[in-house]
Design an enzyme around this catalytic site. Sequence first.
Site, PDB file in Angstrom:
ATOM      1  N   ARG A 122       0.836  -1.217   0.000  1.00  0.00           N
ATOM      2  CA  ARG A 122       0.000   0.000   0.000  1.00  0.00           C
ATOM      3  C   ARG A 122       0.863   1.257   0.000  1.00  0.00           C
ATOM      4  O   ARG A 122       0.513   2.260  -0.613  1.00  0.00           O
ATOM      5  CB  ARG A 122      -0.938   0.007   1.199  1.00  0.00           C
TER       6      ARG A 122
ATOM      7  N   ASP B  40     -15.148  -5.469  13.705  1.00  0.00           N
ATOM      8  CA  ASP B  40     -14.491  -5.594  12.403  1.00  0.00           C
ATOM      9  C   ASP B  40     -14.464  -7.073  12.057  1.00  0.00           C
ATOM     10  O   ASP B  40     -13.940  -7.873  12.829  1.00  0.00           O
ATOM     11  CB  ASP B  40     -13.068  -5.031  12.458  1.00  0.00           C
TER      12      ASP B  40
ATOM     13  N   ASN C  14      -1.186  -5.390   6.302  1.00  0.00           N
ATOM     14  CA  ASN C  14      -1.705  -4.482   7.319  1.00  0.00           C
ATOM     15  C   ASN C  14      -0.613  -3.971   8.258  1.00  0.00           C
ATOM     16  O   ASN C  14      -0.738  -2.897   8.845  1.00  0.00           O
ATOM     17  CB  ASN C  14      -2.772  -5.173   8.177  1.00  0.00           C
TER      18      ASN C  14
ATOM     19  N   VAL D  47     -21.517  -4.095  10.283  1.00  0.00           N
ATOM     20  CA  VAL D  47     -22.681  -3.319  10.686  1.00  0.00           C
ATOM     21  C   VAL D  47     -23.495  -3.077   9.421  1.00  0.00           C
ATOM     22  O   VAL D  47     -23.138  -2.279   8.562  1.00  0.00           O
ATOM     23  CB  VAL D  47     -22.276  -1.990  11.341  1.00  0.00           C
TER      24      VAL D  47
ATOM     25  N   ASP E 243     -13.176   1.907   4.880  1.00  0.00           N
ATOM     26  CA  ASP E 243     -12.941   2.303   3.500  1.00  0.00           C
ATOM     27  C   ASP E 243     -14.228   2.262   2.684  1.00  0.00           C
ATOM     28  O   ASP E 243     -14.401   3.046   1.751  1.00  0.00           O
ATOM     29  CB  ASP E 243     -11.916   1.360   2.844  1.00  0.00           C
ATOM     30  N   ASN E 244     -15.116   1.350   3.043  1.00  0.00           N
ATOM     31  CA  ASN E 244     -16.314   1.108   2.244  1.00  0.00           C
ATOM     32  C   ASN E 244     -17.331   2.230   2.405  1.00  0.00           C
ATOM     33  O   ASN E 244     -17.837   2.479   3.511  1.00  0.00           O
ATOM     34  CB  ASN E 244     -16.945  -0.234   2.653  1.00  0.00           C
TER      35      ASN E 244
ATOM     36  N   CYS F 100     -18.743  -2.075 -24.623  1.00  0.00           N
ATOM     37  CA  CYS F 100     -18.207  -2.237 -25.970  1.00  0.00           C
ATOM     38  C   CYS F 100     -16.725  -1.847 -26.023  1.00  0.00           C
ATOM     39  O   CYS F 100     -15.938  -2.447 -26.743  1.00  0.00           O
ATOM     40  CB  CYS F 100     -19.008  -1.383 -26.947  1.00  0.00           C
TER      41      CYS F 100
END
Length: 951
Positions: free
Chosen positions: A36, A456, A464, A504, A528-529, A584
């Site tokens: 990362r 989590d 990580n 959650v 992040d989501n 396409c």
Amino acid sequence: MLFISPTESHRGTPGHPSPLPTMADSMDIDDSLYSRQRYVLGDSAMQKMARSAVFLSGIGALGVEIAKNIVLAGVKAVTLHDCKQCEVWDLGTNFFIREEDVHSQKKRVEAVHSRVAELNPYVQVSVSTDVLDENTDLSFLKRYQCVVLTETKLSLQKRIDHFCHSQQPPIKFIGCDVFGICSRVFCDFGEAFEVSDPTGEEPKELFIQNISQENPGVVTCMDSRTHGLQTGQSVCFKEINGMSELNGTTHQVTVLSPYSFAIGDTSSFQPYAHAGIFRLVKMPKTFTFAPLQLHTIMLALDAFLEQQCFKPLTSSRSPCFEWVLSYSCINQELVRSVSRCARGCLSPLAAVVGGIASQEVLKALTGKFSPLQQWFYLDAIEVIQPLQSLPAEEFAPRGDRYDALRACIGESLCLKLHTFQVFMVGCGAIGCEMLKNMALMGVGLSRCSGEICITDPDLIEKSNLNRQFLFRPQHIRKPKSTTAAAASLEINPELQIDAHLNKVCPATEDMYSDAFFSRLNLVVTALDNVEARRYVDSRSVSNQKALLDSGTMGTKGHTEIIVPYLTESYNSHRDPPEEEIPFCTLKSFPAVIEHTIQWARDKFESAFSHKPSIYNMFWQTHSSAQEVLRVRIILHSMEGSFQVIKLLSRRPTQWEHCLALARLKFDKYFKRKALQLLHSFPLDTRLKDGSLFWQSPKRPPSPIEFELSDPLHFSFVVSSARLFAGIYNIPHSEEQLSYEAVSSVLAEVEVPEYKPAEKVSTDETVKKPDQLQMTVSSEEERQAISQLQKAISSSSVTPERLRMTPTFFEKDDDSNGHMDFVASASALRAHMYAIEAADRLQTKRIAGKIIPAIATSTAAVAGLVSLELIKVAGGYGFELFKNCFFNLAIPVMVLTETAQVKRTQIRDDISFSIWDRWTIFGHEDFTLSDFMNAVKVLIIPKYGLKQLFVL
């Protein structure tokens, strides 16, 4: 001479390499750890860091933050210098000092050393406890590339900075401090410090619509795309037809509009015909630094420390206040605020400044990103503004771990933090930093009936460890939440932490019910989501709970504070949707490397995940192949089963079949597809308006002939075969993957001769096949029925053959062949369309949708959020809350007031916002009539409404 003592685990001193392996030894970068961060800094900067040594003096609240961040980043060596002993005070400011360290009277640097060292095995961490003063011979600093001073007198900072500045090349110098609610960072990188990449932004490639033949020539972007250029920047050109003199040349631009720019005289060039791409050229920039100088208040504080030799007392009318007031002649309230808190420490502020200063260290070592010029000041004065009228006793020390915090915010607000009930969703990088900050501040103590609930569902991966500093190698594959909770209790055993492993979402609404939310004081999202954050926000708003949201992307970070009845919510605004690539374009007309990477990723999903899943679902709902055949013969239709029958009839049974299938896929993807397109649309094809069909951004493909000796061809065939073997549960050995073994098998494979099909569609509104009702010709139906009959008659339809094992894309495991397939498939398709291929690292980022991340920005953003947490606990007014956006690369930090909640006026005395609720309590048999009656009785009289409209 300052003596640098070796550590127990790292035998050696800076300048004398440790026997432990370091990243610098071979310049190989451990992608499983640094993946990362590589997307933030790049390999060149990473390698420079791995050759660099840092001297860091002062291991207090700020120093330990800097040590954490630069060790996680992966410098070669760090020397930690400090002469002070551990005190109870340190337990609330230094997350690596424990109660036993205080009781045994350890020196701070000895207490933190092993805990800093275990953050990164590639970094040599050594310690020094010798005196560093005006009489010290500074020549030992020549072995370092960067010197960082905290908790150091101004006179000594000046002396060391002068020494560093005078060296050739200069030793980069950084001085930084936190005085209660105020902080500063100073940088001196020498007379001429060259930066290779001032911004870190990825240069965009844009297609050209036209280039005028004049002086100056004007370049216009295709499809009114904004170029994002600034006058004075330079661009290079390629793939231009007609005005080919520009290809491969670089020109300085003058911006004319968001869509056009001038490049100089093009009047003597050939006329522009079509196509062409331009790209921003990054130019190095040189920065000049002057030696140390100070801001007025900080000068006064330093002068006081020089004269009095102790930090100022916390009383509002202390000798420090009188000194600073007479010295600076500025606002009395400001001086009173600064001086009263100067002896204390806000650990969140130390986290913010630690992140900023650490990023400056990395800039100093790598020449990547623009350095500070030369001062940075950050205060948290709004944290203490409502506390000015409190008596001095509120801020007096009590001999516990919270004295440093108490000196800034007082005992009453400390107690509120201790009783806080916090729900934090996500225990990744920001989550770890937030837990550290809350532990230092004593948020959610068991003895005060407070609690931090965290959740989590993820397990810890090696990647990580580069940012999520509460985790260690022995924690890999363990749950993030429970591991983070245990690590937080080591920082502060008084915490009450309840760790869950849940998402959650609507599926867990029974666990995280309204009753659960009702007992909370605060919700923190560390996710992040985006959709998950929106859901958590909606639950927080419906239950009228404050929410702290934050996020990072590389060196950028943002915070958003959401307070009931005061601010807008997270859902009040929407980011623009991501621009989707037309199907396409992906299928037939890729123009840039992102198109070929997404195509490869889609092929992976279709062949190795989606189809096997559909196959399994089909056979779970159909009792047997014989029953399927009987029904299909009766119905005279293969609807819903055609693809499944194809998979069954063509299912390989051994490794050699998988290799043969992979070889045929190569021919299909990279030869036959090109031949078919060129058959349907020859190179001289023209559209109705007379323009060429094959012109920018459409690129004509070139068929690729298979050559096993080509590494890309070999990689595609082997990775494809491995993935086919995986979904069909076929074993294979390492020996079968060798070049000789693969060559032997492929030599026997017969590749059918290509026969052109009907003309293909170019309609860019065409949807993906799985979004349409698939049509099957009668001939295909007869073939499918025949194939199924043949499979049944041969007794090959066993229960094992009615099961497949779907493969789910995992980008971080280089041994599984997933990235081998995507990288090789993307590169081959790029070659087929004459697109410049991406390296494996870039391919992995795009295919895996990886968000670049680095510990410096994570620490900074969590510190900013934690400052707002104090304000929430204090029940502060709207004007004191702050949202923030920063970019440490430029560097810039923008603090703004939060967005005030919008209210809708019903009439003069009645309005509502997203926070207002009319609550009606019903029962199992509650009808619409009951609801309307309840509104008439409870709501209408309360607000003086005259009628109720029901839609």
